[in-house]
Design an enzyme around this catalytic site. Structure first.
Site, PDB file in Angstrom:
ATOM      1  N   LYS A  20       0.842  -1.201   0.000  1.00  0.00           N
ATOM      2  CA  LYS A  20       0.000   0.000   0.000  1.00  0.00           C
ATOM      3  C   LYS A  20       0.878   1.252   0.000  1.00  0.00           C
ATOM      4  CE  LYS A  20      -4.017  -1.713   2.614  1.00  0.00           C
ATOM      5  NZ  LYS A  20      -5.090  -1.415   1.675  1.00  0.00           N
TER       6      LYS A  20
ATOM      7  N   ARG B  60     -10.835 -11.013   1.676  1.00  0.00           N
ATOM      8  CA  ARG B  60     -11.753 -11.974   1.038  1.00  0.00           C
ATOM      9  C   ARG B  60     -11.117 -13.356   0.929  1.00  0.00           C
ATOM     10  NH1 ARG B  60     -12.189  -8.235  -4.179  1.00  0.00           N
ATOM     11  NH2 ARG B  60     -11.853  -6.723  -2.521  1.00  0.00           N
TER      12      ARG B  60
HETATM   13  N1  BES Z   1      -8.281  -3.472   4.353  1.00  0.00           N
HETATM   14  C1  BES Z   1      -8.426  -3.009   3.026  1.00  0.00           C
HETATM   15  C2  BES Z   1      -9.673  -2.152   2.825  1.00  0.00           C
HETATM   16  C3  BES Z   1      -9.737  -0.852   3.593  1.00  0.00           C
HETATM   17  C4  BES Z   1      -9.238   0.306   3.049  1.00  0.00           C
HETATM   18  C5  BES Z   1     -10.329  -0.807   4.831  1.00  0.00           C
HETATM   19  C6  BES Z   1      -9.314   1.494   3.752  1.00  0.00           C
HETATM   20  C7  BES Z   1     -10.419   0.381   5.524  1.00  0.00           C
HETATM   21  C8  BES Z   1      -9.911   1.536   4.998  1.00  0.00           C
HETATM   22  C9  BES Z   1      -8.512  -4.187   2.056  1.00  0.00           C
HETATM   23  O1  BES Z   1      -7.788  -5.316   2.406  1.00  0.00           O
HETATM   24  C10 BES Z   1      -7.963  -3.717   0.750  1.00  0.00           C
HETATM   25  O2  BES Z   1      -6.824  -3.373   0.701  1.00  0.00           O
HETATM   26  N2  BES Z   1      -8.812  -3.706  -0.272  1.00  0.00           N
HETATM   27  C11 BES Z   1      -8.434  -3.247  -1.569  1.00  0.00           C
HETATM   28  C12 BES Z   1      -9.015  -4.188  -2.577  1.00  0.00           C
HETATM   29  C13 BES Z   1      -8.487  -3.992  -3.972  1.00  0.00           C
HETATM   30  C14 BES Z   1      -7.037  -4.407  -4.062  1.00  0.00           C
HETATM   31  C15 BES Z   1      -9.330  -4.807  -4.911  1.00  0.00           C
HETATM   32  C16 BES Z   1      -8.974  -1.828  -1.753  1.00  0.00           C
HETATM   33  O3  BES Z   1     -10.054  -1.534  -1.239  1.00  0.00           O
HETATM   34  O4  BES Z   1      -8.284  -1.027  -2.348  1.00  0.00           O
HETATM   35 ZN    ZN Z   2      -5.731  -5.210   1.759  1.00  0.00          ZN
END
Ligand code: BES
Ligand code: ZN
Ligand code: ZN
Length: 509
Positions: free
Chosen positions: A280, A354
């Site tokens: 990230k 997921r």
């Molecule tokens: N934990 C994150 C989602 C999240 C983001 C929760 C900000 C709370 C605040 C999740 O694991 C994630 O990174 N999701 C990605 C999915 C994408 C790669 C398809 C996202 O939401 O960007």
């Molecule tokens: Zn994630």
């Protein structure tokens, strides 16, 4: 904080006057406890105020501290009332007031019972009195928490007072129940706020065990060898990059009828989400220690239900992992075999929630559930869709969805629906595996996430005689943290606990 039903306002406590008609201040239940000079002063203040809404702190001529407020049409808005309850505490907090007295009648809304409002009050006062202080040096004078709240109860119809509720037993219980719910939400907030360095899968499992012992439910922790033996390839895959080994937390609370199918709650327990090899960016990695908020919600929803002695069969499942980039991380392109045999094509290691939930949802089927609800900080896309004021709800069953939206409305733990349609399945078809963990386009990410999870709820083992069960997915990413207008401390919001407790206590299941 002590919350107690009382008939009088003690001189040591600051009275709270909240009215929707300034002219009625003289009829306010707490008014008679003031001296003549203080009475005149307050009447004048309300007269001078005009038509603007306010809630503020004042010092009366006698030197007594008080909170006064004017809220228009307050009887028609439970939403407004929830915020007012919290603001009373945050104001007292700011003014270093340790003891307050409120009139329950001030918070009653049209169509709600005194007991309902008393329970809500117990919860909201607790929530507003919480701050995550564990890592801060205590100030010399101590933290400014409110220590005691006296609630002047409203006997709805004195003529009907029976022996049973003479001492306001029902109101007392409602306040106490509400407080229990607030306490459990605050414990979940504390778990979520705990930094990633201190909150590992093992620590999360220990927290669950501790809660199980004190609240009274069974907790079983599966370690890596057992997770491997079962074949949870999703959990193992995501956990590969971390020095912290995965845990699978199982909680069982069976106080319902013998043979009654349980409701299974599943919570995402990613104790830190770096994104893995799809690392990230810095502004997105911040706060990812709260990515186990779904898991914390499941642990504390069950703890609350156990403490409230709810007669239901409830199971909690929390796959707990840390998502780290390292030489041993799972790779983009990896094909993982989940518990049910279906394979996941990992196209992005940051869509890890997921992947672990796939195994947990498959595991849930072992219980022949009557309903499965999962809770997860699953997607940033849910935040893009809804902002930060409601979690997203997806369901295979409209009736359950409606009941949960209603429960959210009553508790201030709001949820709003997004579609769960088969058309979206196209998005997550795998090339080399059964399902890809991200969609083909960058649109509708919250829905893609939900539809992915659905694949592991569906096809409930055609060979076995398992009955179909309804499923609800709550994407609580939008409510992972509080926002300014919540009138709650910064940090984790504790989303979905109040909602789950309300729904599970009241729904006819
Ligand atoms: N934990 C994150 C989602 C999240 C983001 C929760 C900000 C709370 C605040 C999740 O694991 C994630 O990174 N999701 C990605 C999915 C994408 C790669 C398809 C996202 O939401 O960007
Ligand atoms: Zn994630
Ligand atoms: Zn995540």
């Amino acid at each position: 904080m002590k919350i107690e039903l009382s008939k009088i306002v003690k001189p040591s406590s600051a009275p709270v006057f909240l009215v929707d008609d300034a002219r009625k201040i003289k009829e306010h239940k707490l008014f008679k406890f003031l001296g003549a000079e203080d009475k005149d002063y307050i009447v004048r203040l309300f007269e001078e105020n005009g038509d603007e809404e306010f809630l503020r702190f004042i010092v009366l001529p006698s030197g007594k501290k008080a909170l006064i407020g004017f809220l228009k049409n307050k009887k028609t808005s439970l939403r407004k009332m929830i915020i007012a309850m919290r603001r009373v505490i945050s104001l007292a907090h700011r003014e270093k007031i340790k003891e307050i007295a409120v009139n329950l009648g001030d918070f009653l809304t049209a169509g709600s019972k005194s007991e309902e409002i008393a329970e809500l009050l117990g919860t909201q006062l607790e929530l507003a009195n919480f701050e995550f202080t564990g890592y801060k040096t205590a100030p010399k004078e101590g933290w400014n928490f409110v220590e005691r709240v006296f609630v002047i109860g409203k006997e709805s119809s004195p003529s009907k007072i029976s022996k049973r509720n003479l001492g306001g037993q029902a109101l007392k219980k409602a306040l106490a129940d509400g407080k229990i719910i607030g306490e459990e939400i605050n414990k979940a907030r504390a778990l979520s706020n705990t930094p990633g360095g201190d909150m590992t899968p093992q620590r999360l499992a220990e927290a669950a065990s501790r809660e199980g012992r004190s609240a009274g439910f069974r907790v079983k922790i599966l370690k890596e060898d057992q997770i491997k033996k079962l074949g949870m390839g999703g959990v193992l895959g995501v956990a590969k990059g971390s020095a912290e080994r995965p845990r699978f937390i199982i909680m069982e609370y069976f106080k319902g009828k013998k043979g009654e199918k349980p409701v299974v709650l599943v919570g995402k327990g990613v104790t830190f989400d770096t994104g893995g090899l799809n690392l990230k960016p810095d502004n997105y990695i911040y706060e990812m220690h709260m990515d186990m908020s779904g898991g914390a919600a499941v642990i504390h929803a069950i703890a609350a239900l156990a403490r409230l002695k709810v007669k239901k069969n409830i199971v909690g499942l929390v796959p707990a992992v840390e998502n780290m980039p390292s030489g041993s991380s799972y790779h983009p392109g990896d094909l993982l075999k989940t518990l049910g045999g279906k394979t996941i094509e990992v196209l992005n290691t940051d869509a890890e929630g997921r992947v672990i939930l796939a195994d947990a949802l498959e595991y849930a089927k072992k219980y022949k559930p009557q309903l499965v609800i999962d809770v997860a900080t699953l997607t940033g896309a849910a935040i893009a869709a809804l902002g930060q004021r409601a979690s997203a709800i997806f369901s295979t069953d409209k009736k359950t969805e409606k009941e949960m939206i209603d429960a959210g409305e009553k508790t201030g733990d709001y949820v709003w629906p997004l579609p769960l349609w088969e058309e979206y399945e196209e998005e997550i078809k795998g090339t080399f595996g059964d399902f890809a963990n991200v969609g083909k386009t960058r649109y509708g990410g919250a829905i893609t996430g939900a539809v992915f999870l659905w694949q592991f709820v569906k096809n409930q083992a055609p060979s076995s005689n398992l009955q179909d069960f309804p499923w609800v997915h709550l994407d609580i990413a939008p409510r992972m943290t509080t926002i300014e207008s919540d009138s709650l401390a910064k940090g984790a919001a504790g989303a979905s606990i109040a909602l789950l407790v309300k729904f599970l206590r009241e729904a006819n299941r």
